[in-house]
Design a protein around this motif. Sequence first.
Motif, PDB file in Angstrom:
ATOM      1  N   ARG A  21       0.828  -1.205   0.000  1.00 52.28           N
ATOM      2  CA  ARG A  21       0.000   0.000   0.000  1.00 52.28           C
ATOM      3  C   ARG A  21       0.862   1.254   0.000  1.00 52.28           C
ATOM      4  O   ARG A  21       1.982   1.254   0.483  1.00 52.28           O
ATOM      5  N   HIS A  27      -7.540   7.503  -1.779  1.00 48.43           N
ATOM      6  CA  HIS A  27      -7.766   6.243  -2.478  1.00 48.43           C
ATOM      7  C   HIS A  27      -7.351   6.302  -3.942  1.00 48.43           C
ATOM      8  O   HIS A  27      -7.399   5.285  -4.642  1.00 48.43           O
ATOM      9  N   ASP A  28      -6.973   7.461  -4.439  1.00 47.36           N
ATOM     10  CA  ASP A  28      -6.639   7.614  -5.861  1.00 47.36           C
ATOM     11  C   ASP A  28      -5.256   8.219  -6.043  1.00 47.36           C
ATOM     12  O   ASP A  28      -5.048   9.058  -6.921  1.00 47.36           O
ATOM     13  N   GLY A  60      -6.010   2.125  -6.738  1.00 43.13           N
ATOM     14  CA  GLY A  60      -5.703   3.529  -6.515  1.00 43.13           C
ATOM     15  C   GLY A  60      -4.704   3.803  -5.418  1.00 43.13           C
ATOM     16  O   GLY A  60      -4.017   4.830  -5.439  1.00 43.13           O
ATOM     17  N   ASN A  61      -4.583   2.893  -4.437  1.00 46.87           N
ATOM     18  CA  ASN A  61      -3.630   3.131  -3.345  1.00 46.87           C
ATOM     19  C   ASN A  61      -2.863   1.877  -2.931  1.00 46.87           C
ATOM     20  O   ASN A  61      -2.207   1.856  -1.890  1.00 46.87           O
ATOM     21  N   HIS A  62      -2.925   0.825  -3.731  1.00 45.73           N
ATOM     22  CA  HIS A  62      -2.182  -0.395  -3.435  1.00 45.73           C
ATOM     23  C   HIS A  62      -2.118  -1.273  -4.674  1.00 45.73           C
ATOM     24  O   HIS A  62      -2.806  -1.020  -5.658  1.00 45.73           O
ATOM     25  N   ALA A 166     -14.451  -2.887  -5.960  1.00 44.97           N
ATOM     26  CA  ALA A 166     -14.321  -1.443  -5.732  1.00 44.97           C
ATOM     27  C   ALA A 166     -15.365  -0.636  -6.498  1.00 44.97           C
ATOM     28  O   ALA A 166     -15.444   0.585  -6.324  1.00 44.97           O
TER      29      ALA A 166
END
Length: 285
Positions: A21, A27-28, A60-62, A166
């Motif tokens: 992560r 989140h983006d 978006g984040n991982h 998601a």
Amino acid sequence: MPRIPRFFMNDPRAAYHVISRTALPGHDVLGDDEKDYLLNLIRWLSQVYFVEVYGFAIMGNHFHLLCRMLPEDQFSDAEVKRRIRLYYGEKRKIFFYKEMLKKWRQRLGNLSRYVQDIKQRFSRWYNKRVDRKGYFWADRFKSVIIETGEALLNCLAYIELNPVRAGIVEKPEDYRWCSLGYRARRGTGKTFLSLDLGLPRYEGKSEKERFELLREFIYGKGGLGEPKRGTGEIFRQKVRYFSESLAIGSKGFVESAAARLKRFLGLKREKRGKKIKSLADIVFI
């Protein structure tokens, strides 16, 4: 305090579900350009390291990566040299000698070095691009040991369904930063991805037939339209054991992993005085 070395299982059936992560909020963090760059890094370094990649999903984040490290001794010195040249580029002059080849052979078969290379190269590119300094990735990556065969196939389906869970797409092949989407766009020709999952029903099949078998299985697990097979109730939710277990597979495989980890931690406890972590999170499948 120094970190305890990561535990790896020296078993040809052992694959790894890697999750890492970002350290940045939101989140983006990874936009289209960042996802493209990260995918290209994974694709390139997967041709350098002794690794067989089954699947991935860049969110978006991982990101998720499902892979197996290949035995070092199956590669000749000539192949090691070729991979070193691929790593540095043809323009760089390289002087090969015995000790160097030995160190590179060990490096190219090491999961930590492979993932570290991906993450560090991305961090340097990203920081330079946005003119920032500091960490991009949060802490160490997670890795769950996955037995090749049915467990591997189930984990791959879980990874492929990330963009569906998601709410980004309705079908995983519509998302170009997951391996099913990559396979759908690139066709069934030679790519850096493998469909040698260790399953008898996949043996003797063409790449196109294997792709259709995989797609059908994923659709069933996700409960997605056609082909309609299975309820998909579990895999449409976040399944904790795919990302937080020690090992997933048959009873014998998981018991072997647990026994090896106990011996590994026992040695480390003698050296460092560390407390042994619980082995409760193991899964039979």
